[in-house]
Scaffold this active site. Structure first.
Site, PDB file in Angstrom:
ATOM      1  N   ASN A   9       0.889  -1.227   0.111  1.00  0.00           N
ATOM      2  CA  ASN A   9      -0.114   0.300  -0.053  1.00  0.00           C
ATOM      3  C   ASN A   9       0.673   1.292  -0.232  1.00  0.00           C
ATOM      4  O   ASN A   9       1.345   1.596   1.388  1.00  0.00           O
ATOM      5  CB  ASN A   9      -0.678  -0.055   0.901  1.00  0.00           C
ATOM      6  CG  ASN A   9      -1.653   1.604   1.323  1.00  0.00           C
ATOM      7  OD1 ASN A   9      -1.541   2.057  -0.010  1.00  0.00           O
ATOM      8  ND2 ASN A   9      -2.335   1.210   2.037  1.00  0.00           N
ATOM      9  N   TRP A  10       1.249   1.944  -0.824  1.00  0.00           N
ATOM     10  CA  TRP A  10       1.804   2.979  -1.425  1.00  0.00           C
ATOM     11  C   TRP A  10       0.954   4.010  -0.761  1.00  0.00           C
ATOM     12  O   TRP A  10       2.270   5.595   0.265  1.00  0.00           O
ATOM     13  CB  TRP A  10       2.125   2.791  -2.632  1.00  0.00           C
ATOM     14  CG  TRP A  10       3.093   2.142  -3.231  1.00  0.00           C
ATOM     15  CD1 TRP A  10       4.008   1.087  -3.347  1.00  0.00           C
ATOM     16  CD2 TRP A  10       3.691   1.983  -5.042  1.00  0.00           C
ATOM     17  NE1 TRP A  10       3.761  -0.121  -4.010  1.00  0.00           N
ATOM     18  CE2 TRP A  10       4.523   1.389  -5.245  1.00  0.00           C
ATOM     19  CE3 TRP A  10       3.564   3.390  -5.480  1.00  0.00           C
ATOM     20  CZ2 TRP A  10       5.013   0.614  -6.190  1.00  0.00           C
ATOM     21  CZ3 TRP A  10       4.408   3.163  -6.980  1.00  0.00           C
ATOM     22  CH2 TRP A  10       5.191   1.686  -7.796  1.00  0.00           C
ATOM     23  N   LYS A  11      -0.338   3.900  -0.324  1.00  0.00           N
ATOM     24  CA  LYS A  11      -0.389   5.618   0.398  1.00  0.00           C
ATOM     25  C   LYS A  11      -0.101   6.640   0.026  1.00  0.00           C
ATOM     26  O   LYS A  11      -0.672   6.454  -1.985  1.00  0.00           O
ATOM     27  CB  LYS A  11       0.143   5.758   2.104  1.00  0.00           C
ATOM     28  CG  LYS A  11       0.339   4.306   2.381  1.00  0.00           C
ATOM     29  CD  LYS A  11       0.273   5.016   4.215  1.00  0.00           C
ATOM     30  CE  LYS A  11      -0.052   3.586   5.095  1.00  0.00           C
ATOM     31  NZ  LYS A  11      -0.306   3.618   6.148  1.00  0.00           N
ATOM     32  N   HIS A  94      -9.755   1.029   4.436  1.00  0.00           N
ATOM     33  CA  HIS A  94      -8.276   1.283   4.782  1.00  0.00           C
ATOM     34  C   HIS A  94      -8.464   1.855   6.227  1.00  0.00           C
ATOM     35  O   HIS A  94      -9.570   2.478   6.209  1.00  0.00           O
ATOM     36  CB  HIS A  94      -7.214   1.895   4.178  1.00  0.00           C
ATOM     37  CG  HIS A  94      -5.664   1.814   4.918  1.00  0.00           C
ATOM     38  ND1 HIS A  94      -4.946   2.802   6.087  1.00  0.00           N
ATOM     39  CD2 HIS A  94      -4.805   1.195   4.916  1.00  0.00           C
ATOM     40  CE1 HIS A  94      -4.324   1.846   5.808  1.00  0.00           C
ATOM     41  NE2 HIS A  94      -3.911   1.646   5.539  1.00  0.00           N
ATOM     42  N   GLU A  96      -6.875   4.232   7.236  1.00  0.00           N
ATOM     43  CA  GLU A  96      -6.582   5.660   7.147  1.00  0.00           C
ATOM     44  C   GLU A  96      -8.356   6.740   5.887  1.00  0.00           C
ATOM     45  O   GLU A  96      -8.561   7.923   6.698  1.00  0.00           O
ATOM     46  CB  GLU A  96      -5.454   5.982   7.046  1.00  0.00           C
ATOM     47  CG  GLU A  96      -4.248   5.835   7.581  1.00  0.00           C
ATOM     48  CD  GLU A  96      -3.176   5.748   6.645  1.00  0.00           C
ATOM     49  OE1 GLU A  96      -3.204   5.165   5.739  1.00  0.00           O
ATOM     50  OE2 GLU A  96      -2.077   4.783   6.877  1.00  0.00           O
ATOM     51  N   GLU A 166      -5.721  -4.696  10.083  1.00  0.00           N
ATOM     52  CA  GLU A 166      -4.349  -4.082  10.672  1.00  0.00           C
ATOM     53  C   GLU A 166      -5.011  -3.292  11.622  1.00  0.00           C
ATOM     54  O   GLU A 166      -5.490  -2.763  12.006  1.00  0.00           O
ATOM     55  CB  GLU A 166      -4.871  -3.000   9.460  1.00  0.00           C
ATOM     56  CG  GLU A 166      -3.962  -3.967   7.449  1.00  0.00           C
ATOM     57  CD  GLU A 166      -3.864  -2.363   7.070  1.00  0.00           C
ATOM     58  OE1 GLU A 166      -2.486  -3.099   6.980  1.00  0.00           O
ATOM     59  OE2 GLU A 166      -3.994  -1.981   6.642  1.00  0.00           O
ATOM     60  N   GLY A 172       2.332   2.556  10.793  1.00  0.00           N
ATOM     61  CA  GLY A 172       3.068   3.228  10.701  1.00  0.00           C
ATOM     62  C   GLY A 172       3.357   3.839  11.563  1.00  0.00           C
ATOM     63  O   GLY A 172       4.375   4.284  11.919  1.00  0.00           O
ATOM     64  N   SER A 212       3.227  -2.918  10.039  1.00  0.00           N
ATOM     65  CA  SER A 212       5.157  -2.508  11.002  1.00  0.00           C
ATOM     66  C   SER A 212       5.717  -3.980   9.716  1.00  0.00           C
ATOM     67  O   SER A 212       6.837  -4.238  10.486  1.00  0.00           O
ATOM     68  CB  SER A 212       5.092  -2.291  11.728  1.00  0.00           C
ATOM     69  OG  SER A 212       4.918  -0.715  12.116  1.00  0.00           O
ATOM     70  N   GLY A 233       3.193  -1.403   4.292  1.00  0.00           N
ATOM     71  CA  GLY A 233       2.685   0.464   3.762  1.00  0.00           C
ATOM     72  C   GLY A 233       4.160   0.859   3.642  1.00  0.00           C
ATOM     73  O   GLY A 233       4.887   0.493   2.698  1.00  0.00           O
TER      74      GLY A 233
HETATM   75  C1  PEP Z   1      -1.195  -0.113   5.720  1.00  0.00           C
HETATM   76  O1  PEP Z   1      -0.914   0.867   5.394  1.00  0.00           O
HETATM   77  O2  PEP Z   1      -1.952  -0.856   5.395  1.00  0.00           O
HETATM   78  C2  PEP Z   1      -0.062  -0.393   6.197  1.00  0.00           C
HETATM   79  C3  PEP Z   1       0.578  -1.032   6.760  1.00  0.00           C
HETATM   80  O3  PEP Z   1       0.836   0.295   7.079  1.00  0.00           O
HETATM   81  P1  PEP Z   1       2.410   0.004   6.979  1.00  0.00           P
HETATM   82  O4  PEP Z   1       3.315  -1.208   7.191  1.00  0.00           O
HETATM   83  O5  PEP Z   1       3.633   0.969   7.391  1.00  0.00           O
HETATM   84  O6  PEP Z   1       2.160  -0.216   9.212  1.00  0.00           O
END
Ligand code: PEP
Length: 248
Positions: A9-11, A94, A96, A166, A172, A212, A233
């Site tokens: 997930n490049w966000k 998601h 976010e 998640e 993050g 993470s 992410g």
């Molecule tokens: C995500 O945005 O779905 C995610 C898991 O981010 P990260 O790996 O940076 O925690």
């Protein structure tokens, strides 16, 4: 046997030029034999990334989609627009988007139904926040989300959806759930699917862990019985993503 899936997930990262550079760096390094690999990129990057990935087995995903087919929804994208651009997967719900863009279980449910109708694979995100975890409510929260998100979706359609567990406190933050914590909730999600549908559907549905994930913890997380891969992410924006995909 469920095939593993590793989705990045490049966000809101990478301009079109930067996106192509990242794809050039990663495309020959990731092993797509053992896992389905998906890059979920910003909408503006979809076309150049699809072009750059031609001739590989890496798939391209979007990070959101509207539940209507067309109309007065400024700034939104429809399933048909994504599909025609070469997108096979779409992240729905998601945390976010739930936190900053008014996404609710009701809109998630409508989007999942649209994804099924249009034959685009949805990756639906569920997970508890830190307060909910600390007060012992993680599984109840996730159960509420799964039941609402899958409302009125048949068992044949349910298994086409990918679920990403998640936990919000792990996204993050650099704070990964331990393999045991992640497995406990992913196993509970599989049981919830069994309760709603049946054992066969629960056995077939793909459940990812996200939060993470990195090159060091991927192998242990993905070795758990109910974890079929990851939604990644931060680490999907670096060469480290190849290490995660090639975790074995
Ligand atoms: C995500 O945005 O779905 C995610 C898991 O981010 P990260 O790996 O940076 O925690």
């Amino acid at each position: 046997m469920r095939k593993k899936m590793i989705a990045g997930n490049w966000k809101m990262n990478k301009t079109p030029k930067e996106a192509v550079e990242l794809v050039k760096l990663l495309k020959d390094k990731v092993n797509t034999k053992e896992s389905d690999v998906v890059f979920c990129v910003p909408a503006i990057d979809i076309l150049p990334v699809v072009e750059e990935l031609k001739g590989t087995d890496i798939m391209v995903g979007a990070q959101n989609m509207h539940y209507e087919d067309k109309g007065a929804f400024t700034g939104e994208l429809s399933a048909d627009m994504l599909i025609e651009s070469g997108v096979s997967h779409v992240i729905i719900g998601h945390s976010e988007r739930r936190a900053y863009n008014g996404e609710t279980d009701e809109t998630v449910n409508k989007k999942l139904k649209k994804a099924i109708e249009k034959k685009i694979t949805a990756i639906v995100c569920v997970g508890e926040n830190l307060d909910e975890r600390e007060s012992g409510k993680a599984i109840d929260v996730v159960k509420g989300q799964v039941c609402a998100d899958f409302k009125d979706i048949s068992k044949d359609d349910a298994k086409k959806i990918v679920i990403a567990y998640e936990p919000l406190w792990a996204i993050g933050t650099g704070k990964t759930a331990t393999a045991e914590q992640a497995e406990e909730v992913c196993g509970a999600i599989r049981n919830i699917i069994k309760e709603i549908y049946d054992e066969k559907t629960a056995d077939e549905i793909i459940i990812l862990y996200g939060g993470s994930v990195n090159g060091k913890n991927a192998a242990q997380l993905f070795a758990q019985a109910d974890i079929d891969g990851g939604l990644v992410g931060g680490a999907s924006l670096k060469e480290e993503f190849a290490q995660i995909v090639n975790y074995k």
